[in-house]
Write an enzyme that holds these catalytic residues in place. Structure first.
Site, PDB file in Angstrom:
ATOM      1  N   GLU A   9     -21.617 -19.725 -72.614  1.00 47.54           N
ATOM      2  CA  GLU A   9     -22.197 -18.937 -73.704  1.00 47.54           C
ATOM      3  C   GLU A   9     -21.770 -19.531 -75.045  1.00 47.54           C
ATOM      4  OE1 GLU A   9     -22.360 -14.243 -75.052  1.00 47.54           O
ATOM      5  OE2 GLU A   9     -20.523 -15.015 -74.158  1.00 47.54           O
ATOM      6  N   LYS A  41     -29.966 -12.755 -74.444  1.00 44.20           N
ATOM      7  CA  LYS A  41     -29.007 -11.813 -73.862  1.00 44.20           C
ATOM      8  C   LYS A  41     -29.440 -10.376 -74.127  1.00 44.20           C
ATOM      9  CE  LYS A  41     -24.022 -10.826 -74.128  1.00 44.20           C
ATOM     10  NZ  LYS A  41     -22.770 -11.232 -74.820  1.00 44.20           N
ATOM     11  N   CYS A  84     -22.943 -13.622 -69.969  1.00 48.79           N
ATOM     12  CA  CYS A  84     -21.660 -12.963 -70.224  1.00 48.79           C
ATOM     13  C   CYS A  84     -21.663 -11.453 -69.908  1.00 48.79           C
ATOM     14  CB  CYS A  84     -21.215 -13.224 -71.662  1.00 48.79           C
ATOM     15  SG  CYS A  84     -19.449 -12.917 -71.950  1.00 48.79           S
TER      16      CYS A  84
END
Length: 289
Positions: A45, A117, A158
């Site tokens: 990330e 994300k 993540c």
């Protein structure tokens, strides 16, 4: 699809506040992985920059079409003739907002998938530390799967790892490989990194590939490292330490459907109602055996 085996590599990085230096580190690790036989390379990330200050972040990032890191990774994929999965880049959007965006690049250098994300890490911790990703980043609204030569890959980033319904939706849409590039803090990583990734693998009968950041960064934060590749039975095939490194493992994607036959939780899941309290509405939930 005949041969579903390939070598996957996680490029564990210690990205800092300078985009060019971070790209150089990723390129060095990518060349090491490709020379070792990897045909799919995943970075963590925020590969391009890791900086706490919102102002300093926006001083360093650009729109997608002008981003030098993305262009460098497209060229890297062409030169090495490999699949490059950029775990995510900070990409400037309109209105002083950014996207935490993953890119999957094929060996010709073409971008074949993008994923923003979905889940933002907004929290106030007991020690006074506070995180507000939603103040800087625009949350994604679309789950994404992409076909690789060996099988279908589901994209996450993540904090998404803490939301099993996203991974179940990806698996139900054919993903036998799940990507979880991350920048876990040391404290949460020590407590939860392994168990979360192995759980996502087991409950979905899928391989999980998770490139991480490790050690102390230029902006002062510490990340856990320990990049992982996990098989659908929950076995750890490869694991990194804390320092920048390359970890690799051979993956045989054909094992995913075999394990799903042995534990058919994707097929056996059912919708059900939760009996509400008098003041609460009824809701439907998925069963996770």
């Amino acid at each position: 699809m005949t041969d579903r085996r390939f070598v996957a590599a996680c490029l564990q990085m210690r990205s800092g506040m300078t985009v060019a230096a971070n790209v150089d580190e990723a390129v060095r690790l990518a060349r090491e992985a490709a020379s070792g036989g990897a045909s799919y390379l995943q970075t963590p990330e925020m590969t391009n920059v890791l900086v706490r200050s919102r102002e300093e972040l926006f001083d360093r990032i650009l729109p997608e079409e002008a981003d030098p890191a993305l262009a460098a990774f497209q060229e890297l994929a062409r030169v090495l003739k490999v699949w490059v999965h950029v775990g995510s880049l900070a990409i400037r959007l309109e209105g002083e907002r950014a996207a935490n965006r993953a890119f999957v690049i094929d060996p010709s250098g073409e971008i074949v998938a993008r994923y923003d994300k979905i889940h933002m890490f907004d929290v106030d911790l007991p020690d006074g530390e506070s995180w507000r990703e939603s103040q800087t980043y625009r949350a994604g609204e679309q789950a994404v799967v992409v076909d690789l030569p060996w099988g279908r890959l589901g994209l996450t980033i993540c904090y998404d790892v803490r939301f099993p319904t996203l991974h179940r939706a990806l698996a139900e849409n054919g993903a036998e490989l799940l990507a979880s590039p991350a920048a876990f803090t040391r404290k949460t990583g020590e407590a939860h990194w392994h168990v979360l990734l192995r759980a996502r693998a087991v409950e979905n009968g899928a391989f999980v590939i998770a490139a991480a950041r490790g050690a102390r960064h230029e902006d002062g934060r510490e990340t856990y490292g320990h990049s992982l590749i996990v098989d659908p039975w929950g076995r750890v095939l490869a694991e990194g330490g804390e320092e920048p490194s390359v970890i690799m493992a051979e993956i045989d994607v054909s094992k995913s459907p075999d394990i799903r036959k042995r534990i058919p939780s994707l097929e056996n899941g059912r919708r059900f109602a939760v009996q509400p309290l008098p003041s609460a509405p009824a809701m439907l939930h998925d069963v996770n055996p």
